[in-house]
Write a protein that holds these residues in place. Structure first.
Motif, PDB file in Angstrom:
ATOM      1  N   GLY A   1       0.808  -1.213   0.000  1.00  0.00           N
ATOM      2  CA  GLY A   1       0.000   0.000   0.000  1.00  0.00           C
ATOM      3  C   GLY A   1       0.841   1.263   0.000  1.00  0.00           C
ATOM      4  O   GLY A   1       0.530   2.227  -0.691  1.00  0.00           O
ATOM      5  N   ASN A   2       1.919   1.260   0.746  1.00  0.00           N
ATOM      6  CA  ASN A   2       2.784   2.429   0.851  1.00  0.00           C
ATOM      7  C   ASN A   2       4.029   2.210  -0.002  1.00  0.00           C
ATOM      8  O   ASN A   2       4.840   1.322   0.280  1.00  0.00           O
ATOM      9  CB  ASN A   2       3.168   2.664   2.319  1.00  0.00           C
ATOM     10  CG  ASN A   2       3.818   4.012   2.542  1.00  0.00           C
ATOM     11  OD1 ASN A   2       4.663   4.443   1.767  1.00  0.00           O
ATOM     12  ND2 ASN A   2       3.426   4.684   3.609  1.00  0.00           N
ATOM     13  N   LEU A   3       4.183   3.017  -1.041  1.00  0.00           N
ATOM     14  CA  LEU A   3       5.288   2.838  -1.989  1.00  0.00           C
ATOM     15  C   LEU A   3       6.648   2.933  -1.312  1.00  0.00           C
ATOM     16  O   LEU A   3       7.617   2.302  -1.751  1.00  0.00           O
ATOM     17  CB  LEU A   3       5.182   3.885  -3.107  1.00  0.00           C
ATOM     18  CG  LEU A   3       6.107   3.703  -4.310  1.00  0.00           C
ATOM     19  CD1 LEU A   3       5.749   2.423  -5.054  1.00  0.00           C
ATOM     20  CD2 LEU A   3       6.024   4.908  -5.239  1.00  0.00           C
ATOM     21  N   ASP A   4       6.728   3.684  -0.233  1.00  0.00           N
ATOM     22  CA  ASP A   4       8.008   3.862   0.457  1.00  0.00           C
ATOM     23  C   ASP A   4       8.509   2.582   1.119  1.00  0.00           C
ATOM     24  O   ASP A   4       9.643   2.528   1.601  1.00  0.00           O
ATOM     25  CB  ASP A   4       7.894   4.965   1.524  1.00  0.00           C
ATOM     26  CG  ASP A   4       7.759   6.348   0.912  1.00  0.00           C
ATOM     27  OD1 ASP A   4       8.066   6.492  -0.290  1.00  0.00           O
ATOM     28  OD2 ASP A   4       7.340   7.287   1.624  1.00  0.00           O
ATOM     29  N   ASP A   5       7.676   1.554   1.166  1.00  0.00           N
ATOM     30  CA  ASP A   5       8.096   0.299   1.792  1.00  0.00           C
ATOM     31  C   ASP A   5       8.952  -0.566   0.869  1.00  0.00           C
ATOM     32  O   ASP A   5       9.424  -1.632   1.286  1.00  0.00           O
ATOM     33  CB  ASP A   5       6.869  -0.511   2.237  1.00  0.00           C
ATOM     34  CG  ASP A   5       6.203   0.095   3.465  1.00  0.00           C
ATOM     35  OD1 ASP A   5       6.873   0.855   4.189  1.00  0.00           O
ATOM     36  OD2 ASP A   5       5.017  -0.191   3.695  1.00  0.00           O
ATOM     37  N   ILE A   6       9.179  -0.155  -0.366  1.00  0.00           N
ATOM     38  CA  ILE A   6      10.093  -0.892  -1.241  1.00  0.00           C
ATOM     39  C   ILE A   6      11.493  -0.813  -0.637  1.00  0.00           C
ATOM     40  O   ILE A   6      11.889   0.222  -0.093  1.00  0.00           O
ATOM     41  CB  ILE A   6      10.080  -0.322  -2.684  1.00  0.00           C
ATOM     42  CG1 ILE A   6      10.780  -1.264  -3.652  1.00  0.00           C
ATOM     43  CG2 ILE A   6      10.687   1.062  -2.732  1.00  0.00           C
ATOM     44  CD1 ILE A   6      10.025  -2.506  -3.962  1.00  0.00           C
ATOM     45  N   THR A   7      12.254  -1.895  -0.708  1.00  0.00           N
ATOM     46  CA  THR A   7      13.588  -1.883  -0.112  1.00  0.00           C
ATOM     47  C   THR A   7      14.642  -1.460  -1.130  1.00  0.00           C
ATOM     48  O   THR A   7      14.438  -1.574  -2.344  1.00  0.00           O
ATOM     49  CB  THR A   7      13.954  -3.271   0.441  1.00  0.00           C
ATOM     50  OG1 THR A   7      14.137  -4.177  -0.661  1.00  0.00           O
ATOM     51  CG2 THR A   7      12.880  -3.802   1.370  1.00  0.00           C
TER      52      THR A   7
ATOM     53  N   THR B   1      -1.020  -0.263   5.843  1.00  0.00           N
ATOM     54  CA  THR B   1       0.016   0.675   5.389  1.00  0.00           C
ATOM     55  C   THR B   1      -0.534   1.809   4.535  1.00  0.00           C
ATOM     56  O   THR B   1       0.219   2.659   4.070  1.00  0.00           O
ATOM     57  CB  THR B   1       1.159  -0.016   4.599  1.00  0.00           C
ATOM     58  OG1 THR B   1       0.736  -0.304   3.252  1.00  0.00           O
ATOM     59  CG2 THR B   1       1.631  -1.285   5.283  1.00  0.00           C
ATOM     60  N   LYS B   2      -1.853   1.852   4.317  1.00  0.00           N
ATOM     61  CA  LYS B   2      -2.443   2.894   3.479  1.00  0.00           C
ATOM     62  C   LYS B   2      -2.981   4.040   4.338  1.00  0.00           C
ATOM     63  O   LYS B   2      -2.968   3.986   5.574  1.00  0.00           O
ATOM     64  CB  LYS B   2      -3.563   2.305   2.610  1.00  0.00           C
ATOM     65  CG  LYS B   2      -3.095   1.192   1.685  1.00  0.00           C
ATOM     66  CD  LYS B   2      -4.248   0.631   0.871  1.00  0.00           C
ATOM     67  CE  LYS B   2      -3.784  -0.553   0.021  1.00  0.00           C
ATOM     68  NZ  LYS B   2      -4.893  -1.156  -0.753  1.00  0.00           N
ATOM     69  N   LEU B   3      -3.516   5.060   3.683  1.00  0.00           N
ATOM     70  CA  LEU B   3      -3.976   6.263   4.371  1.00  0.00           C
ATOM     71  C   LEU B   3      -5.078   5.951   5.378  1.00  0.00           C
ATOM     72  O   LEU B   3      -5.110   6.501   6.477  1.00  0.00           O
ATOM     73  CB  LEU B   3      -4.473   7.290   3.347  1.00  0.00           C
ATOM     74  CG  LEU B   3      -4.982   8.624   3.910  1.00  0.00           C
ATOM     75  CD1 LEU B   3      -3.861   9.353   4.635  1.00  0.00           C
ATOM     76  CD2 LEU B   3      -5.539   9.495   2.787  1.00  0.00           C
ATOM     77  N   TYR B   4      -6.006   5.067   5.009  1.00  0.00           N
ATOM     78  CA  TYR B   4      -7.137   4.763   5.884  1.00  0.00           C
ATOM     79  C   TYR B   4      -6.984   3.416   6.585  1.00  0.00           C
ATOM     80  O   TYR B   4      -7.954   2.693   6.805  1.00  0.00           O
ATOM     81  CB  TYR B   4      -8.444   4.802   5.083  1.00  0.00           C
ATOM     82  CG  TYR B   4      -8.725   6.177   4.523  1.00  0.00           C
ATOM     83  CD1 TYR B   4      -9.121   7.216   5.365  1.00  0.00           C
ATOM     84  CD2 TYR B   4      -8.558   6.444   3.173  1.00  0.00           C
ATOM     85  CE1 TYR B   4      -9.365   8.488   4.864  1.00  0.00           C
ATOM     86  CE2 TYR B   4      -8.794   7.708   2.654  1.00  0.00           C
ATOM     87  CZ  TYR B   4      -9.198   8.729   3.504  1.00  0.00           C
ATOM     88  OH  TYR B   4      -9.432   9.988   3.009  1.00  0.00           O
ATOM     89  N   GLU B   5      -5.756   3.073   6.953  1.00  0.00           N
ATOM     90  CA  GLU B   5      -5.499   1.841   7.696  1.00  0.00           C
ATOM     91  C   GLU B   5      -6.373   1.787   8.946  1.00  0.00           C
ATOM     92  O   GLU B   5      -6.527   2.771   9.670  1.00  0.00           O
ATOM     93  CB  GLU B   5      -4.026   1.790   8.087  1.00  0.00           C
ATOM     94  CG  GLU B   5      -3.651   0.623   8.989  1.00  0.00           C
ATOM     95  CD  GLU B   5      -2.173   0.648   9.359  1.00  0.00           C
ATOM     96  OE1 GLU B   5      -1.348   0.232   8.533  1.00  0.00           O
ATOM     97  OE2 GLU B   5      -1.856   1.130  10.474  1.00  0.00           O
ATOM     98  N   GLU B   6      -6.956   0.609   9.182  1.00  0.00           N
ATOM     99  CA  GLU B   6      -7.825   0.443  10.343  1.00  0.00           C
ATOM    100  C   GLU B   6      -7.631  -0.951  10.932  1.00  0.00           C
ATOM    101  O   GLU B   6      -7.542  -1.936  10.204  1.00  0.00           O
ATOM    102  CB  GLU B   6      -9.295   0.610   9.951  1.00  0.00           C
ATOM    103  CG  GLU B   6     -10.258   0.370  11.110  1.00  0.00           C
ATOM    104  CD  GLU B   6     -11.712   0.352  10.679  1.00  0.00           C
ATOM    105  OE1 GLU B   6     -12.496   1.133  11.243  1.00  0.00           O
ATOM    106  OE2 GLU B   6     -12.061  -0.439   9.774  1.00  0.00           O
TER     107      GLU B   6
END
Length: 273
Positions: free
Chosen positions: A6-12, A183-188
């Motif tokens: 969900g969050n692109l920044d999680d790519i290593t 990991t997204k904006l509306y994580e719940e």
């Protein structure tokens, strides 16, 4: 190779290097992976579809490329490959051929949900997707009911309410967590008892996004006398079928399933007189 869920920044950093250098990227959907590569600024990569419906046909070609010395990166649409997809057969084929295989770790919806659930993480069982039909679903739950560990399930949003209701009846009154849009904006993450969660989603309807359900382990088994067993069965039979009630009580008490089922049959007979 794991890709973001969900969050692109999680790519290593390691994944970026391999994606740029790979001779071929095997992926579930070339459109999804193509979009990911575009967002990462990687162009010109060769993509090859590898998914449940073409795996038997595509696998020999991938193994042949590896045998020639090519570097092949295997990715799923999101998260860690081989978790609920056919990738393990490709790994097995490579090992049988003596071809080197390694893993680039990264995002995983199941592990992320487990960490956020607030439930015990020292022992857990990933059980994948439950069957879609109610009878098969209950049977699958009964099979893991006595496992002394937290249980992790992937589930479709439209089946979530029914699955939680089945879990409440078969697994008994356990604590659980429903994690979505991880990991997204509306994580719940919604936490509570299984019956409470089932009632919530029955009233609210299917949620949006991908869903992981984490269920806490069964309570520690304690010596159960006849009176305690009967009380547990009467309570379970009030909201479940005879078979499901017996399975839930057997899982909760640690007593043999045949013994509990036989006593449940006897109780139903006595109550019917």
């Amino acid at each position: 190779m794991a890709t973001p869920i969900g969050n692109l920044d999680d790519i290593t950093l390691r994944a970026l290097k391999v994606l740029k250098a790979a001779d071929l990227i095997a992926c579930e959907d070339t459109r999804v992976t193509g979009k990911l590569l575009s967002l990462l600024g990687i162009g010109g990569a060769a993509l090859s579809p590898y998914h449940e419906h073409n795996a038997e046909r595509a696998r020999p070609a991938l193994v042949a490329r590896l045998r020639e010395g090519a570097v092949v990166a295997l990715v799923s649409d999101a998260g860690t490959p081989l978790v609920s997809d056919p990738g393990y057969r490709l790994v097995r084929a490579c090992l049988e051929e003596g071809l080197p295989v390694t893993s680039l770790p990264g995002p995983s919806a199941a592990l992320t949900a487990l960490q956020l659930s607030g439930l015990p993480c020292d022992r857990f069982l990933f059980a994948g997707f439950l069957p879609t039909k109610d009878g098969a679903r209950r049977q699958a739950l009964a099979e893991v009911a006595a496992v002394p560990a937290s249980l992790l399930f992937y589930e479709s949003p439209r089946r979530l309410g029914d699955s939680l209701a089945a879990m409440a009846e078969v697994l008994g009154p356990r604590q659980a967590a429903v994690a979505r849009e991880l990991t997204k904006l509306y994580e719940e993450v919604r936490r509570g008892g299984l019956a409470e969660l089932a009632a919530h989603y029955a009233a609210e309807g299917p949620p949006k996004g991908e869903v992981v359900v984490v269920v806490g382990p069964p309570p520690a088994a304690a010596p159960t006398g006849e009176a305690e067993l009967d009380a547990a069965l009467v309570q379970a039979l009030a909201g479940a079928s005879l078979r499901d009630a017996a399975a839930a009580v057997a899982a909760a008490t640690g007593l043999p399933k045949r013994q509990v089922y036989a006593r449940a049959v006897a109780l139903v007979g006595e109550r019917g007189q």
